[in-house]
Design a protein around this motif. Sequence first.
Motif, mmCIF file in Angstrom:
data_model
loop_
_atom_site.group_PDB
_atom_site.id
_atom_site.type_symbol
_atom_site.label_atom_id
_atom_site.label_comp_id
_atom_site.label_asym_id
_atom_site.label_seq_id
_atom_site.Cartn_x
_atom_site.Cartn_y
_atom_site.Cartn_z
ATOM 1 N N GLY A 138 41.365 66.451 -65.154
ATOM 2 C CA GLY A 138 42.471 66.680 -64.225
ATOM 3 C C GLY A 138 42.034 66.584 -62.783
ATOM 4 O O GLY A 138 42.346 67.462 -61.961
ATOM 5 N N LEU A 139 41.333 65.512 -62.444
ATOM 6 C CA LEU A 139 40.740 65.386 -61.116
ATOM 7 C C LEU A 139 41.758 64.925 -60.082
ATOM 8 O O LEU A 139 42.575 64.042 -60.338
ATOM 9 N N THR A 140 41.666 65.526 -58.907
ATOM 10 C CA THR A 140 42.500 65.145 -57.768
ATOM 11 C C THR A 140 41.612 65.112 -56.518
ATOM 12 O O THR A 140 40.506 65.670 -56.515
ATOM 13 N N PRO A 141 42.070 64.477 -55.445
ATOM 14 C CA PRO A 141 41.274 64.455 -54.202
ATOM 15 C C PRO A 141 41.090 65.865 -53.659
ATOM 16 O O PRO A 141 42.067 66.570 -53.443
ATOM 17 N N LYS A 142 39.816 66.264 -53.432
ATOM 18 C CA LYS A 142 39.564 67.650 -53.031
ATOM 19 C C LYS A 142 38.914 67.800 -51.672
ATOM 20 O O LYS A 142 39.154 68.783 -50.966
ATOM 21 N N ILE A 143 38.066 66.858 -51.291
ATOM 22 C CA ILE A 143 37.310 67.052 -50.054
ATOM 23 C C ILE A 143 36.892 65.708 -49.488
ATOM 24 O O ILE A 143 36.579 64.775 -50.237
ATOM 25 N N VAL A 144 36.912 65.591 -48.166
ATOM 26 C CA VAL A 144 36.381 64.423 -47.469
ATOM 27 C C VAL A 144 34.973 64.763 -46.984
ATOM 28 O O VAL A 144 34.768 65.809 -46.352
ATOM 29 N N ILE A 145 34.028 63.903 -47.302
ATOM 30 C CA ILE A 145 32.653 64.071 -46.831
ATOM 31 C C ILE A 145 32.219 62.773 -46.158
ATOM 32 O O ILE A 145 32.279 61.702 -46.765
ATOM 33 N N CYS A 146 31.794 62.877 -44.914
ATOM 34 C CA CYS A 146 31.367 61.710 -44.146
ATOM 35 C C CYS A 146 29.946 61.925 -43.624
ATOM 36 O O CYS A 146 29.513 63.063 -43.416
ATOM 37 N N TYR A 147 29.254 60.839 -43.408
ATOM 38 C CA TYR A 147 27.911 60.906 -42.810
ATOM 39 C C TYR A 147 27.561 59.542 -42.241
ATOM 40 O O TYR A 147 28.215 58.529 -42.532
ATOM 41 N N ASP A 148 26.537 59.532 -41.410
ATOM 42 C CA ASP A 148 26.077 58.296 -40.786
ATOM 43 C C ASP A 148 24.810 57.832 -41.494
ATOM 44 O O ASP A 148 23.913 58.646 -41.768
ATOM 45 N N ILE A 168 26.135 65.065 -41.412
ATOM 46 C CA ILE A 168 27.039 65.310 -42.539
ATOM 47 C C ILE A 168 28.165 66.241 -42.110
ATOM 48 O O ILE A 168 27.926 67.321 -41.576
ATOM 49 N N ARG A 169 29.399 65.819 -42.330
ATOM 50 C CA ARG A 169 30.556 66.646 -41.989
ATOM 51 C C ARG A 169 31.606 66.523 -43.091
ATOM 52 O O ARG A 169 31.603 65.564 -43.862
ATOM 53 N N SER A 170 32.490 67.508 -43.146
ATOM 54 C CA SER A 170 33.455 67.545 -44.238
ATOM 55 C C SER A 170 34.724 68.262 -43.816
ATOM 56 O O SER A 170 34.749 68.972 -42.807
ATOM 57 N N ARG A 171 35.776 68.067 -44.612
ATOM 58 C CA ARG A 171 37.034 68.791 -44.400
ATOM 59 C C ARG A 171 37.791 68.884 -45.726
ATOM 60 O O ARG A 171 37.687 67.997 -46.575
ATOM 61 N N ARG A 172 38.546 69.939 -45.855
ATOM 62 C CA ARG A 172 39.404 70.143 -47.032
ATOM 63 C C ARG A 172 40.863 69.783 -46.747
ATOM 64 O O ARG A 172 41.641 69.605 -47.680
ATOM 65 N N SER A 173 41.215 69.683 -45.482
ATOM 66 C CA SER A 173 42.574 69.293 -45.113
ATOM 67 C C SER A 173 42.593 67.804 -44.791
ATOM 68 O O SER A 173 41.534 67.191 -44.569
ATOM 69 N N ASP A 174 43.789 67.208 -44.764
ATOM 70 C CA ASP A 174 43.910 65.776 -44.457
ATOM 71 C C ASP A 174 42.960 64.955 -45.317
ATOM 72 O O ASP A 174 42.146 64.177 -44.808
#
Length: 256
Positions: A138-148, A168-174
């Motif tokens: 039951g997977l859904t989009p949960k977190i954005v993780i970005c890095y250079d 490394i940065r992340s967000r749970r919204s948007d």
Amino acid sequence: MAYANTFKRMEMKLLLDEGQYEKLIKAMGPYMTADKYGVHTIMNIYFDNDNNDVIMSSLSKPVYKEKLRLRAYGKEAKDSDEAFLEIKKKYRGVVHKRRLEMSYKELFDYAGGGIYPEVSKENRQVFSEIEYFRKRLGLTPKIVICYDRQAFFGNDDKEFRMTFDGNIRSRRSDVDLRKGDFGELLPNQPYRILEIKTTRAAPMWLVKFLSENKIYSGSFSKYGNIFLNEVKTNTACKKSLNKLQDRREEDLCFQA
């Protein structure tokens, strides 16, 4: 960009401070070439369920683990940008990665909204694996993780790659890569995470350098460390971690 869509290789992670990074960049000069993209941003959406089963399984360090992510390159994804929906499996240190390459909108609408894309005959097996994994948990989009990332390939072996990740940065919204690569920086992150990716043994010049500088392989999960940092303030994350600890104690009691 042109990318392979199926991989089987060994991956090793090493955590570098600034001094170690600078020395390694200098030492690898005769042996490695920077890829043409230079320092670039990688944006990912990681999929999980409300119980955090995927990351909880990963943190328990099982012999076999798998994860699903949607990846795009750059500071902000557009509907028509090429993107990759990847299922990554790891068994006893060997990584198997298979992925679908489509427009960002097609992959996001499917993985996040269940709108099925047209899948070519050669990609049906990969799609079936992703679909089974997504539905089973039951997977859904949960977190954005970005890095250079800064990437290099071997002069004598183009399949031998070394990448350096940072910021490394992340967000749970948007949770949509069209919103951009912004996020909260991971506290106390290493200066750079070196990943060595190869289908054979590491070259002797690298083995010698790592030994002389006392740099050893270690375990570092971007999602895992972000989740553990969230545990400090997020009640839901803390409950999931407590369940994992309870399962470990039960396993130890059973083994005893």
